[in-house]
Design an enzyme around this catalytic site. Structure first.
Site, mmCIF file in Angstrom:
data_model
loop_
_atom_site.group_PDB
_atom_site.id
_atom_site.type_symbol
_atom_site.label_atom_id
_atom_site.label_comp_id
_atom_site.label_asym_id
_atom_site.label_seq_id
_atom_site.Cartn_x
_atom_site.Cartn_y
_atom_site.Cartn_z
ATOM 1 N N ASP A 114 11.047 32.492 -2.521
ATOM 2 C CA ASP A 114 11.283 33.926 -2.309
ATOM 3 C C ASP A 114 10.109 34.741 -2.836
ATOM 4 O O ASP A 114 9.872 34.803 -4.044
ATOM 5 C CB ASP A 114 12.556 34.351 -3.053
ATOM 6 C CG ASP A 114 12.860 35.833 -2.842
ATOM 7 O OD1 ASP A 114 13.554 36.151 -1.862
ATOM 8 O OD2 ASP A 114 12.380 36.669 -3.640
ATOM 9 N N TYR B 68 4.858 41.577 -4.491
ATOM 10 C CA TYR B 68 4.482 40.643 -5.568
ATOM 11 C C TYR B 68 2.988 40.286 -5.542
ATOM 12 O O TYR B 68 2.483 39.678 -6.479
ATOM 13 C CB TYR B 68 5.320 39.353 -5.498
ATOM 14 C CG TYR B 68 6.819 39.557 -5.492
ATOM 15 C CD1 TYR B 68 7.376 40.794 -5.799
ATOM 16 C CD2 TYR B 68 7.683 38.519 -5.165
ATOM 17 C CE1 TYR B 68 8.756 40.980 -5.769
ATOM 18 C CE2 TYR B 68 9.062 38.706 -5.145
ATOM 19 C CZ TYR B 68 9.584 39.935 -5.442
ATOM 20 O OH TYR B 68 10.950 40.109 -5.415
ATOM 21 N N LYS C 96 9.465 40.204 2.053
ATOM 22 C CA LYS C 96 10.167 41.495 2.177
ATOM 23 C C LYS C 96 9.180 42.619 2.501
ATOM 24 O O LYS C 96 8.035 42.575 2.044
ATOM 25 C CB LYS C 96 10.861 41.846 0.842
ATOM 26 C CG LYS C 96 11.615 40.677 0.230
ATOM 27 C CD LYS C 96 12.248 40.992 -1.117
ATOM 28 C CE LYS C 96 12.784 39.735 -1.770
ATOM 29 N NZ LYS C 96 11.850 39.067 -2.678
ATOM 30 N N HIS D 224 13.282 45.546 1.370
ATOM 31 C CA HIS D 224 13.298 45.363 -0.085
ATOM 32 C C HIS D 224 14.279 46.309 -0.798
ATOM 33 O O HIS D 224 15.024 45.893 -1.678
ATOM 34 C CB HIS D 224 11.871 45.546 -0.628
ATOM 35 C CG HIS D 224 11.587 44.751 -1.856
ATOM 36 N ND1 HIS D 224 10.388 44.122 -2.084
ATOM 37 C CD2 HIS D 224 12.341 44.471 -2.944
ATOM 38 C CE1 HIS D 224 10.428 43.500 -3.256
ATOM 39 N NE2 HIS D 224 11.604 43.705 -3.787
HETATM 40 N N1 NAP Z 1 14.871 42.018 -4.116
HETATM 41 C C1 NAP Z 1 14.552 42.533 -5.287
HETATM 42 O O1 NAP Z 1 14.527 43.763 -5.475
HETATM 43 C C2 NAP Z 1 14.201 41.625 -6.408
HETATM 44 C C3 NAP Z 1 14.067 42.136 -7.710
HETATM 45 C C4 NAP Z 1 13.756 41.246 -8.726
HETATM 46 C C5 NAP Z 1 13.607 39.896 -8.446
HETATM 47 N N2 NAP Z 1 13.721 39.426 -7.168
HETATM 48 C C6 NAP Z 1 13.558 37.981 -6.848
HETATM 49 O O2 NAP Z 1 14.427 37.224 -7.688
HETATM 50 C C7 NAP Z 1 13.663 36.284 -8.436
HETATM 51 C C8 NAP Z 1 14.297 36.013 -9.777
HETATM 52 O O3 NAP Z 1 14.437 37.196 -10.527
HETATM 53 P P1 NAP Z 1 13.503 37.575 -11.800
HETATM 54 O O4 NAP Z 1 12.178 36.927 -11.650
HETATM 55 O O5 NAP Z 1 13.543 39.056 -11.909
HETATM 56 O O6 NAP Z 1 14.296 37.029 -13.036
HETATM 57 P P2 NAP Z 1 15.053 35.682 -13.497
HETATM 58 O O7 NAP Z 1 14.862 34.597 -12.517
HETATM 59 O O8 NAP Z 1 16.411 36.099 -13.876
HETATM 60 O O9 NAP Z 1 14.311 35.341 -14.867
HETATM 61 C C9 NAP Z 1 12.959 34.976 -14.912
HETATM 62 C C10 NAP Z 1 12.552 34.934 -16.368
HETATM 63 O O10 NAP Z 1 13.312 33.943 -17.081
HETATM 64 C C11 NAP Z 1 12.434 32.946 -17.593
HETATM 65 N N3 NAP Z 1 13.110 31.636 -17.336
HETATM 66 C C12 NAP Z 1 13.157 30.951 -16.196
HETATM 67 N N4 NAP Z 1 13.894 29.828 -16.319
HETATM 68 C C13 NAP Z 1 14.327 29.808 -17.609
HETATM 69 C C14 NAP Z 1 15.126 28.902 -18.338
HETATM 70 N N5 NAP Z 1 15.619 27.804 -17.792
HETATM 71 N N6 NAP Z 1 15.380 29.196 -19.655
HETATM 72 C C15 NAP Z 1 14.884 30.327 -20.210
HETATM 73 N N7 NAP Z 1 14.127 31.228 -19.555
HETATM 74 C C16 NAP Z 1 13.844 30.965 -18.261
HETATM 75 C C17 NAP Z 1 11.123 33.102 -16.845
HETATM 76 O O11 NAP Z 1 10.020 32.798 -17.656
HETATM 77 P P3 NAP Z 1 8.850 31.725 -17.242
HETATM 78 O O12 NAP Z 1 8.364 32.060 -15.885
HETATM 79 O O13 NAP Z 1 7.855 31.957 -18.305
HETATM 80 O O14 NAP Z 1 9.511 30.381 -17.309
HETATM 81 C C18 NAP Z 1 11.115 34.603 -16.561
HETATM 82 O O15 NAP Z 1 10.658 35.327 -17.670
HETATM 83 C C19 NAP Z 1 12.278 36.955 -8.508
HETATM 84 O O16 NAP Z 1 11.265 36.093 -8.915
HETATM 85 C C20 NAP Z 1 12.152 37.471 -7.110
HETATM 86 O O17 NAP Z 1 11.796 36.436 -6.219
HETATM 87 C C21 NAP Z 1 14.036 40.279 -6.161
#
Ligand code: NAP
Length: 276
Positions: free
Chosen positions: A49, A54, A79, A112
């Protein structure tokens, strides 16, 4: 129920989408994102994704190409960003994303955010791309029920996916139920609360009981709720950890315990009040 990393949900147009994918928001363009995507594909992930916002589509595309995995085995989401919304500008943004990703088609193209006065025209552009076969599925992100109801007034084609902030502190019960009823697949962004609150006592107790980590407990809870999930990590050991969720099951009472953590708390913006 999802059995392994290749297990899929079937979208309302028949396209199959993996239950678990890698998110790459804040994965830096270049080596960082390339290594993360390669580590995920090596682990067995088949869904990535990304988004124009990004600024890492080139790295994602390069990693996919260099992995040697046939394109058709990978489910690729990107997106259209807010400033590109509108009919012609969306078509242009799509071509730019596709060029950067270096692919012929996108599996899932999302709006988005629901930019007022623009998202209907943006949706019309997505419909064009879908009808032309340039995308296999189209959907929305950060849409509330009222946004989807508005779309319905202008289109016969319902989104196949709605990607929203969804985690134990924001369980979005009404939206989840609405999407299920409408045949729209809900997809969780920030499933791991961006790494916050993983030491919540409910999560640590369940983690200890199942011999899993709090992150794995949450991702399993997503699957058992029928929610697609895309945790982000750039670290190989966490990419593997986040995928190791297919060998245990949460009981209905344990699912309820996690549901009860809800505080309607957002780490991101509210879809009715976002500032970009
Ligand atoms: N459509 C939208 O508006 C929107 C908004 C936000 C996000 N997204 C999508 O959703 C994806 C996921 O959301 P997100 O990146 O915001 O947050 P997330 O996946 O909830 O959390 C990512 C964070 O958690 C850490 N992490 C990952 N696995 C872990 C584990 N097993 N234990 C502890 N910490 C861990 C990562 O650090 P490290 O990388 O250092 O491991 C990073 O800091 C995004 O990457 C993006 O593709 C979409």
């Amino acid at each position: 129920m999802a059995l392994d990393l290749t297990s899929t949900t079937t979208l309302h147009n028949g396209v199959k989408m993996p239950w678990l994918g890698l998110g790459v928001y804040k994965a830096r363009e270049g080596t960082e994102v390339i290594n993360a995507v390669k580590a995920a594909l090596n682990t067995g992930y088949r869904s990535i994704d990304t988004a124009a916002l990004y600024e890492n589509e080139e790295g994602v595309g390069r990693a996919i190409k260099e992995s040697g995995i046939p394109r058709e085995e990978i489910f690729l989401t990107t997106k259209v960003w807010n400033t590109d919304q509108g009919y012609d500008t969306t078509l242009k943004a799509f071509n730019e994303s596709r060029r950067k990703l270096g692919v012929d088609y996108i599996d899932l193209y999302l709006i988005h955010w629901p930019v007022k006065e623009k998202f209907i025209d943006t949706w019309k552009a997505l419909e064009t791309l879908y009808r032309e076969g340039q995308v296999r599925a189209i959907g929305v992100s950060n849409f509330q029920i009222h946004h989807i109801e508005e779309l319905k007034k202008h289109s016969d084609l319902l989104p196949m996916v709605n990607q929203v902030e969804y985690h134990p502190l924001l369980t979005q019960k009404e939206l989840l139920q609405y999407c299920k009823q409408e045949g729209i697949q809900l997809e969780a962004w920030s499933p791991l609360m961006r790494g916050n609150n993983l030491d919540h006592p409910t999560l640590t107790a369940l983690a200890e009981k199942h011999g899993k980590t709090p992150a794995q407990i949450i991702l399993r809870w997503d699957l058992q709720h029928g929610v697609v999930t895309i945790p982000k990590s750039v670290r190989e050991h966490r990419i593997k950890e986040n995928a190791d969720i297919f060998d245990f099951e949460l009981s209905p009472a344990e699912m309820d315990q996690i549901d009860a953590m809800n505080q309607n708390h957002r780490f991101g913006q509210h879809p009715d009040h976002f500032k970009f």
